[in-house]
Design a protein around this motif. Structure first.
Motif, mmCIF file in Angstrom:
data_model
loop_
_atom_site.group_PDB
_atom_site.id
_atom_site.type_symbol
_atom_site.label_atom_id
_atom_site.label_comp_id
_atom_site.label_asym_id
_atom_site.label_seq_id
_atom_site.Cartn_x
_atom_site.Cartn_y
_atom_site.Cartn_z
ATOM 1 N N ASP A 1 23.113 85.619 -1.997
ATOM 2 C CA ASP A 1 22.408 85.172 -3.018
ATOM 3 C C ASP A 1 21.371 84.815 -1.815
ATOM 4 O O ASP A 1 21.850 84.082 -0.889
ATOM 5 C CB ASP A 1 23.228 83.884 -4.210
ATOM 6 C CG ASP A 1 23.886 84.570 -4.842
ATOM 7 O OD1 ASP A 1 23.143 85.332 -5.577
ATOM 8 O OD2 ASP A 1 25.478 84.119 -5.494
ATOM 9 N N GLY A 2 20.241 84.602 -2.512
ATOM 10 C CA GLY A 2 19.357 84.142 -1.345
ATOM 11 C C GLY A 2 18.836 85.010 -0.577
ATOM 12 O O GLY A 2 18.271 84.863 0.334
ATOM 13 N N THR B 1 15.174 82.982 -7.935
ATOM 14 C CA THR B 1 16.090 83.011 -6.510
ATOM 15 C C THR B 1 16.479 84.567 -5.940
ATOM 16 O O THR B 1 16.644 85.906 -7.390
ATOM 17 C CB THR B 1 17.507 82.350 -6.538
ATOM 18 O OG1 THR B 1 17.712 82.945 -5.626
ATOM 19 C CG2 THR B 1 18.283 83.188 -7.489
ATOM 20 N N GLN C 1 18.868 87.575 -5.145
ATOM 21 C CA GLN C 1 19.745 88.350 -4.695
ATOM 22 C C GLN C 1 20.164 90.343 -4.495
ATOM 23 O O GLN C 1 19.547 90.777 -5.031
ATOM 24 C CB GLN C 1 20.757 88.345 -5.848
ATOM 25 C CG GLN C 1 22.295 88.480 -5.761
ATOM 26 C CD GLN C 1 22.978 88.063 -7.263
ATOM 27 O OE1 GLN C 1 22.469 89.471 -7.835
ATOM 28 N NE2 GLN C 1 23.131 87.445 -7.211
ATOM 29 N N GLY D 1 34.226 81.087 3.235
ATOM 30 C CA GLY D 1 33.036 80.117 3.727
ATOM 31 C C GLY D 1 33.157 80.907 5.251
ATOM 32 O O GLY D 1 31.797 80.858 5.848
ATOM 33 N N GLN E 1 30.230 84.067 5.493
ATOM 34 C CA GLN E 1 28.879 83.362 4.773
ATOM 35 C C GLN E 1 28.187 82.740 6.386
ATOM 36 O O GLN E 1 27.372 82.896 6.894
ATOM 37 C CB GLN E 1 28.817 82.067 4.429
ATOM 38 C CG GLN E 1 27.122 81.473 4.144
ATOM 39 C CD GLN E 1 27.374 80.305 2.797
ATOM 40 O OE1 GLN E 1 27.312 80.720 1.680
ATOM 41 N NE2 GLN E 1 26.559 79.416 3.524
ATOM 42 N N GLN E 2 29.538 81.763 6.795
ATOM 43 C CA GLN E 2 28.888 81.808 8.734
ATOM 44 C C GLN E 2 28.806 82.732 9.537
ATOM 45 O O GLN E 2 27.552 82.970 10.247
ATOM 46 C CB GLN E 2 30.328 81.160 9.531
ATOM 47 C CG GLN E 2 30.196 79.488 8.136
ATOM 48 C CD GLN E 2 31.228 78.604 8.997
ATOM 49 O OE1 GLN E 2 31.805 78.850 9.977
ATOM 50 N NE2 GLN E 2 31.870 77.684 8.091
ATOM 51 N N LYS F 1 25.254 83.872 8.669
ATOM 52 C CA LYS F 1 24.011 83.506 9.598
ATOM 53 C C LYS F 1 23.880 83.461 10.708
ATOM 54 O O LYS F 1 23.045 83.405 11.254
ATOM 55 C CB LYS F 1 24.322 82.178 9.005
ATOM 56 C CG LYS F 1 23.690 81.955 7.270
ATOM 57 C CD LYS F 1 24.175 80.767 7.336
ATOM 58 C CE LYS F 1 23.594 80.584 5.708
ATOM 59 N NZ LYS F 1 23.416 78.831 5.158
ATOM 60 N N ASN G 1 19.011 80.943 4.095
ATOM 61 C CA ASN G 1 19.713 80.397 2.292
ATOM 62 C C ASN G 1 20.577 81.101 2.705
ATOM 63 O O ASN G 1 20.848 81.174 1.178
ATOM 64 C CB ASN G 1 18.123 80.441 2.277
ATOM 65 C CG ASN G 1 17.024 79.731 2.410
ATOM 66 O OD1 ASN G 1 16.899 78.274 3.045
ATOM 67 N ND2 ASN G 1 15.702 79.658 2.889
ATOM 68 N N GLU H 1 24.071 83.005 0.801
ATOM 69 C CA GLU H 1 25.264 82.414 -0.402
ATOM 70 C C GLU H 1 26.182 82.962 -0.060
ATOM 71 O O GLU H 1 25.158 83.552 -1.082
ATOM 72 C CB GLU H 1 25.082 81.068 -0.849
ATOM 73 C CG GLU H 1 24.117 80.110 -0.896
ATOM 74 C CD GLU H 1 24.191 78.907 -1.679
ATOM 75 O OE1 GLU H 1 24.755 79.156 -3.264
ATOM 76 O OE2 GLU H 1 23.486 76.902 -1.275
ATOM 77 N N THR I 1 29.211 83.797 -1.865
ATOM 78 C CA THR I 1 30.542 82.644 -1.945
ATOM 79 C C THR I 1 31.120 83.742 -3.288
ATOM 80 O O THR I 1 32.487 83.518 -4.100
ATOM 81 C CB THR I 1 30.042 81.676 -2.809
ATOM 82 O OG1 THR I 1 28.731 81.828 -3.822
ATOM 83 C CG2 THR I 1 29.473 80.620 -2.208
#
Length: 250
Positions: A40-41, A128, A130, A169, A172-173, A176, A189, A191, A193
């Motif tokens: 997402d984002g 947004t 995706q 999580g 996601q880390q 990024k 940005n 996400e 999840t």
């Protein structure tokens, strides 16, 4: 020495270890499966046009599952929408109070409060991006301590690692951090999840021929022999060796 580990360190070391094992193993079992991960984002168009962003996404997956180096992970497709509409409904209640004076047969009833409740629904539209990334992972089972007969267990272990990484999580880390490493802002940005979905595994067993002896300097003519001839030849060779050994003792 205090050397900081990097994504490249992990990939190089892991690939070297797995390749070293595979070169000495007589069997090699490859197990492949695909998984869909939702970012997402993240703009799918931006990802399609940026090879560095794709490489970062591959590294993020490699960092989230043990035993599958980045060079055994590919991106099969990138789908999704650059502008995904989200409709959010909010319900609010407004209360108004009115004070009235009533005259009933000469008597006054003061400060009678009448409450009016007004219920309002508000729709908020958000847009947004995706991206849905379809990965393909190929694992060498022997290098992970599995065989063709335990492929289901290996599949369960690898998919559980990915799902756990997303739920905690960590994925996601990793995404990024990998993006920052290659210098892209695609995942700033992001996400991640939603728990990924997986295809059924495909297993391919490769058999490596055992090593052979050194070739002779002169070609040898081979004739078709029966099992009895073979037994006789073996007995003759064995007898000659034993006889020669006894002769040396005498």
């Amino acid at each position: 020495p205090n050397v900081r580990a990097t994504y490249r360190n992990k990939t190089v070391v892991e690939s070297s270890c797995l390749n070293s094992y595979s070169s000495s193993a007589q069997t090699k079992t490859l197990m492949s499966f695909t998984t869909d991960s939702t970012f997402d984002g993240v703009s799918p168009t931006e990802m399609k046009n940026d090879i560095n962003a794709q490489n970062a996404a591959i590294v993020a997956m490699s960092m989230s599952v043990s035993g599958v180096p980045a060079d055994q992970i590919t991106i099969e497709s990138i789908t999704g929408s650059d502008n995904r509409r989200l409709d959010i409904s909010l319900s609010t209640t407004t209360t108004t109070t009115k004070s009235t004076n009533l005259n009933l047969k000469g008597s006054y009833l003061n400060n009678n409060n009448i409450n009016n409740n007004n219920h309002n629904n508000h729709n908020i539209n958000l847009e947004t991006a995706q991206a849905v990334i379809t990965y393909k992972l190929t694992a060498t089972l022997e290098a992970l301590g599995f065989t063709a007969g335990s492929a289901d267990l290996a599949y369960s272990q690898l998919t559980n690692q990915i799902s756990t990484s997303v739920a905690s999580g960590q994925f996601q880390q990793n995404l990024k951090a990998a993006g920052q490493t290659v210098g892209v802002s695609t995942f700033t940005n992001a996400e991640v999840t939603k728990i990924p979905t997986y295809s059924s595994p495909e297993v391919v067993l490769l058999v490596t021929a055992p090593p052979t002896g050194q070739p002779t300097s002169q070609p040898t003519n081979h004739k078709s022999k029966s099992s009895e001839d073979d037994d006789g030849n073996v007995g003759a060779i064995a007898g000659g060796v034993i006889g020669g050994f006894i002769g040396l003792l005498i």
